[in-house]
Design an enzyme around this catalytic site. Structure first.
Site, short mmCIF file in Angstrom:
data_model
loop_
_atom_site.label_atom_id
_atom_site.label_comp_id
_atom_site.label_asym_id
_atom_site.label_seq_id
_atom_site.Cartn_x
_atom_site.Cartn_y
_atom_site.Cartn_z
N GLY A 109 -17.37 -9.76 -23.02
CA GLY A 109 -18.15 -10.76 -22.29
C GLY A 109 -19.63 -10.43 -22.35
N ARG A 110 -20.44 -11.46 -22.09
CA ARG A 110 -21.88 -11.29 -22.11
C ARG A 110 -22.49 -11.75 -20.80
NH1 ARG A 110 -24.21 -10.53 -27.19
NH2 ARG A 110 -22.73 -10.68 -28.95
N GLY A 111 -23.50 -11.04 -20.35
CA GLY A 111 -24.24 -11.41 -19.15
C GLY A 111 -25.71 -11.49 -19.45
N GLY A 112 -26.50 -11.77 -18.43
CA GLY A 112 -27.94 -11.90 -18.64
C GLY A 112 -28.61 -10.58 -18.96
N MET A 113 -28.01 -9.47 -18.50
CA MET A 113 -28.66 -8.17 -18.68
C MET A 113 -27.85 -7.20 -19.52
SD MET A 113 -30.00 -7.65 -14.77
CE MET A 113 -28.35 -7.95 -14.12
N ASP A 154 -22.67 -9.38 -5.45
CA ASP A 154 -22.32 -10.22 -6.59
C ASP A 154 -20.81 -10.52 -6.59
OD1 ASP A 154 -22.93 -11.77 -8.77
OD2 ASP A 154 -22.90 -10.12 -10.23
N LYS A 193 -19.94 -1.07 -20.87
CA LYS A 193 -21.04 -1.97 -20.49
C LYS A 193 -22.34 -1.39 -21.06
CE LYS A 193 -23.17 -4.15 -16.46
NZ LYS A 193 -23.12 -4.29 -14.97
#
Length: 416
Positions: A20-24, A135, A42
């Site tokens: 998966g990909r996140g903003g950071m 979060d 991560k």
């Protein structure tokens, strides 16, 4: 972070693919070649690793996660920096996240309480240590059934976790996190505590029961909803007991003082409100009730008007049981008084026709017997020539009015 590290080595980790990909950051599936086990790796973006603030947040996340020893918190194995890339290695959970589970619609109240009850346990443990997750959202609730006989939950992503009652903003004032499930004080950059996570958990509870978050639309509209609007009524979207609306209203109260003191209290109130809720996976009225009426409207209504009042007692106990199985062959449901008259007339006509044919045959046979002695006589002898003294024997033939000439008769044409 746009570069894909799949196929590369990061220290003693071989990166096998993207999870998966996140903003950071990007979450990879990797293999620890030293221990021979699969991990979730991560990796923080290289451009963010140069920022002192993000490096500080990275260290905080690693320390906060490793300090929590709880069955519902993802275990952290390792963290460090290789070639300017910051990474955290943690347990690879073989399963799905809650966001994927509810993306096609709500789940049953029973399953909701089972999953979120484990999340509440993890959050309250976090709060007892003076930490706030900040979060809490369906994507950070990992669900697996591979480790126990029932579904087991892991709370993940402690990147925004903070200690103490401090708001969470970047130095430039930007909000970090997901506004879809964020509490008003978090969005405003005000002090946060355990009740901030309880608000987010109430939003997740709403999403599990309805299949959608409390406030939808563009980011400004979602933020204004959390800041100024009351949450929609759960019972306006799904068929559930009305008491759950009050639980959501209190859990998502704008004033933290009105909310439940901890997450377990929130889930406990929800469990009490939903104790009489139907136990089905998708509790939406638009999909659950229709199956029973369909067979009732297709076959039985054509039979019911013709059945006598005592017929239901012969079929079985209750209308619902009677409507589903097919009617046995030979049952009176296939016949009626009106139907009997339909087939009786052809049978009677057939019998009369047969009787008439038999009668005609008898009469014809009788006629033939009476006229036989008169017609069945010997053929008269017709002398031809002088020496013709022979006589033809009479032939026994069927009765007929036609006379047959002897076979030895010679016809002499007349002169002229």
């Amino acid at each position: 972070m746009s570069e894909d590290l799949t196929g590369r080595r990061l220290g003693h980790y071989r990166i096998d693919g993207v999870l998966g990909r996140g903003g950071m950051s990007v979450m990879y599936k990797a293999t620890d070649v030293r221990l021979g086990r699969k991990v979730a790796l991560k990796v923080i973006g290289e451009h963010l690793g140069e920022d002192a603030e993000f490096r500080e947040r990275f260290v905080d996340e690693a320390r906060n996660t490793s300090a929590i020893d709880h069955a519902n918190v993802v275990p952290l194995y390792d963290f460090g920096e290789v070639d300017g890339l910051l990474y955290i290695a943690m347990r690879l959970v073989d399963g799905s996240d809650l966001a994927s589970i509810i993306k096609n619609g709500p789940i049953s109240p029973e399953r909701t309480l089972s999953l979120l009850g484990q999340v509440a346990e993890a959050l309250d443990t976090l709060h007892d240590r003076g930490l706030v997750h900040l979060d809490v959202k369906p994507a950070n609730v990992l669900v697996t059934s591979r480790e126990t006989s029932t579904e087991h939950v892991y709370l993940a992503d402690f990147g925004l976790t903070r200690r103490g009652a401090t708001g969470h903003r970047t130095r430039s004032g930007d909000f970090l996190g997901s506004p879809t499930y964020a509490a008003p004080e978090h969005l405003r950059g005000e002090p946060v505590d355990a009740r901030t996570d309880a608000y987010s958990l109430a939003c997740v509870l709403f999403a599990c029961l309805t299949g959608r978050p409390p406030f939808q639309g563009k980011v400004p509209e979602v933020i204004q909803g959390h800041l100024n609007l009351d949450p929609p009524a759960v019972t306006g979207l799904v068929a559930l007991p009305g008491a759950i609306d009050e639980v959501i209203r209190r859990g998502m109260a704008k004033d933290p003082k009105v909310r439940y003191l901890d997450c377990k209290a929130l889930i406990g109130a929800a469990r009490q409100a939903l104790q009489h809720a139907p136990r089905r996976e998708v509790p939406r009225p638009a999909t659950a009730p229709p199956p029973p009426p369909q067979p009732q409207q297709y076959r039985p209504p054509q039979q019911q008007p013709q059945q006598p009042p005592q017929q239901p007692q012969q079929q079985g106990p209750g209308d619902f049981v009677r409507l589903r199985p097919p009617t046995p062959v030979g049952s009176s449901a296939f016949t009626s008084d009106k139907g009997s008259k339909r087939w009786l007339v052809p049978v009677l006509v057939g019998l009369i026709a047969i009787a008439a044919v038999v009668l005609v045959i008898v009469l014809v046979s009788s006629n033939g017997s009476n006229s036989g002695p008169q017609q069945n006589t010997t053929v008269p002898q017709i002398p031809v020539g002088e020496g013709s003294g022979t006589q033809t024997k009479p032939r026994a033939t069927t009765p007929s009015t036609r006379r047959t000439l002897p076979s030895n008769l010679t016809v002499i044409p007349s002169a002229g």
